[in-house]
Scaffold this active site. Structure first.
Site, PDB file in Angstrom:
ATOM      1  N   GLY A 111      57.614  83.694  14.095  1.00  0.00           N
ATOM      2  CA  GLY A 111      56.295  84.071  13.707  1.00  0.00           C
ATOM      3  C   GLY A 111      55.533  84.647  14.428  1.00  0.00           C
ATOM      4  CB  SER A 112      51.701  84.950  14.182  1.00  0.00           C
ATOM      5  OG  SER A 112      51.602  85.254  12.637  1.00  0.00           O
ATOM      6  CB  VAL A 113      53.774  82.519  18.799  1.00  0.00           C
ATOM      7  CG1 VAL A 113      53.235  81.209  18.461  1.00  0.00           C
ATOM      8  CG2 VAL A 113      55.471  82.473  18.417  1.00  0.00           C
TER       9      VAL A 113
END
Length: 613
Positions: A322-324
């Site tokens: 995801g956004s990491v």
């Protein structure tokens, strides 16, 4: 009638000739016999001497292994996590016991029968080993119709001596046992080992016990003893050592067992509160890449029996981050001069990439976000806008430099390299997923390693968990340090690290709130990134709208990073904790700052502008 002298002379000559022939034949036979005897003597004393001597030696000499002591596993502070000790296994010959004591009773009725004698043995053993074996369990073993049987648990040698001295018909065989004084602490890393009858030593079966088995196991020695002909009885004073045993080396890890306990407990508790299927955490030294803690919410007791949760998901089980993963776009865009942190982007509610439409996690029209705001508020649309400016090839090259798609080389069994689709296999829509952390996978260890590179002025140091081998003589053999990889310049790393402080920012006003303020710590600057990635629904083979991986990666303190923490929750649901791993980071970072007495940040992190009118 008168005799004829001529006839008498011929007879005498004939007798003499026959006697000579017999003498010749006798001598010839004697010579042949001597030759045969001599040849046999040469064969026995020469040609077959070695073999015959070896056979004779086998009949009177018994060889036995001298078990090598297995090395210990210790943490960075030399606290023992695994060690070996000596034990004994009781055994008996039930049939022989019956025959011997019944024969004695038949000769002398005042002596006990085999039944009475076995009952006496069982009572004594149960009394000597309270809580370890019952009287009935001993009786069951002694009344077996068997020529040989082991019975009971492995026991202390002193207890075995008490039993065998009183009852010589009960034997006690050497065993080595593996002890784990901290129980399940770091069991997913350390693994387990047990006694192997076929090799007469303890051998690693899981985890580092298996991976480092050659180093830990040592080499058995050999001893011999003379035995009476036709018997296995050792002649006193004849034991001698042919080859001494070589003890195994100790293995020192980079783990801090006290911190490991804190992290392991925190991850386990949070996974329960979040309703997650599983959870994992990794704590790295920001400068060296050393693993200080590596924990999963589920583990096992290496003292046995080994059931379930024997693996190490933090290094073996990849997930979509995801956004990491937006870190790659941020670092690449700053490094290549594509954009500045304060540059304002007009971000629409969605964006078209090939045949895909990608939106943000919250509904909005076109809004003005700084590039820092794109990161702080985790805008998918804004990230893809910048990624397109960076370009597919430069993004891909940077992802490889961050270590994606390849093993870290940490040395733990079953490590996964995750997946990063080769550039030549991308479709038109591939670049709609990768920059926002979908369509690729990584382990928690790899994710932490990405953020370690930013914390360490742009240099990624592959993580390591084995610090050194310590030989039996005390010689310390340091493990080679991994080759550092320059990912981005120090200036880029510094800028991105400062931008990541916006993620834990709280205000002023909701327009300037980051996505992970629960990770913030009073008195310390914190940089990090939240992540949410949709899991695949096996029924439709599409992204699920209800199951997610929740991630967080961050560093503390941000102004002078000491530690990096990577976290992952698998499919959490049904609670406030299920929406973010930021509170778990806060808990673990708090343990780090307290345990290592990390000084407070010199100044509070400045508030950054995320959204503009």
């Amino acid at each position: 009638m008168p005799r004829r002298p001529q006839a008498r002379g011929r007879t005498a000559r004939t007798n003499v000739a026959g006697s000579n022939r017999r003498l010749l034949v006798g001598r010839l036979l004697m010579v042949i016999a001597l030759l045969v005897t001599g040849a046999k003597l040469v064969q026995v004393q020469g040609v077959e001497a070695g073999a015959l001597s070896s056979q004779a030696e086998k009949q009177r000499i018994t060889k036995d292994a001298i078990p090598a002591e297995r090395g210990s596993i210790v943490d960075r502070n030399s606290n023992v996590l695994a060690f070996s000790s000596e034990a004994r296994q009781l055994y008996a010959n039930p049939r022989q016991l019956t025959q011997a004591f019944d024969e004695q009773h038949a000769k002398d009725p005042s002596k006990p029968t085999s039944v009475q004698h076995k009952q006496d043995i069982a009572r004594f053993i149960a009394k000597t080993l309270p809580g370890q074996i019952t009287e009935q369990e001993v009786l069951d073993a002694l009344f077996k119709d068997a020529a040989f049987t082991y019975f009971g648990p492995e026991i202390d040698p002193s207890q075995a001596n008490l039993i065998t001295e009183k009852y010589p018909h009960i034997g006690a065989e050497y065993r080595a046992t593996r002890e784990y004084p901290a129980g399940n602490l770091a069991a997913n890393v350390i693994g387990a080992a047990n006694w192997r009858m076929d090799e007469r030593k303890v051998q690693g079966q899981i985890g580092l016990e298996l991976a480092m088995n050659k180093v830990l196991a040592g080499r058995n020695g050999t001893k011999v003893s003379d035995t009476a002909m036709g018997s296995s009885l050792v002649i006193p004073g004849t034991e001698r050592e042919l080859e001494p045993a070589t003890p195994g080396s100790d293995v020192q890890l980079t783990l801090d067992s006290d911190l490991q306990h804190m992290v392991q407990q925190a991850v386990s508790d949070y996974a329960v509160r979040a309703g997650a299927k599983s959870a994992s955490a990794v704590v790295l030294d920001a400068k060296t890449g050393e693993v200080y803690a590596l924990a999963n919410d589920k583990t096992f007791d290496p003292r046995g029996p080994w059931v379930g949760n024997l693996g190490n998901p933090a290094v073996t089980t990849p997930f979509e981050p995801g956004s990491v993963n937006k870190l790659i776009t941020a670092a690449g865009a700053i490094e290549q001069g594509v954009i500045k942190p304060e540059t304002v982007l007009q971000v629409p509610g969605s964006i078209e990439v090939a045949d895909r439409t990608v939106g943000d996690a919250w509904e909005h029209g076109t809004i003005g976000l700084t590039f820092t705001g794109v990161l702080g508020k985790s805008s998918n649309v804004g990230t893809l806008m910048v990624a397109q400016q960076l370009g597919e090839q430069r993004w891909y090259d940077l992802a490889k430099a961050f270590g994606l798609g390849k093993l870290t080389g940490i040395g733990l069994p079953g490590e996964s390299a995750g997946s990063l689709l080769p550039r030549e296999k991308w479709s038109g829509s591939t670049f709609a997923n990768l920059p926002i952390g979908q369509g690729l996978s990584m382990t928690v260890l790899q994710m932490a390693g990405m953020y370690q590179a930013i914390a360490n002025d742009g240099v990624r140091v592959p993580p390591r968990i084995i610090d050194a081998e310590i030989a039996p003589d005390g010689t310390r053999i340091e493990r080679p340090r991994p080759e550092p990889v320059r990912v981005v310049s120090p200036q880029t790393a510094h800028i991105v690290k400062d931008m990541l402080r916006s993620v834990v920012q709280n205000g002023p006003g909701s327009a300037n709130d980051g996505t992970g303020p629960a990770a913030a710590m009073p008195g310390y600057q914190v940089s990090g990134k939240t992540g949410t990635a949709q899991q695949i629904d096996p029924e439709c083979r599409c992204y699920s709208q209800s199951k997610y991986w929740i991630t967080f990666a961050g560093m503390v303190p941000a102004d002078d990073p000491r530690f990096v923490v990577g976290l992952m929750l698998d499919a959490p649901s049904g609670s406030r904790e299920s929406t973010s791993a930021a509170p778990l980071f806060h808990t673990i970072a708090g343990s780090l700052t307290q345990r290592y007495q990390i000084p407070l940040s010199k100044e509070q992190a400045p508030l950054q502008t995320l959204q503009v009118p």
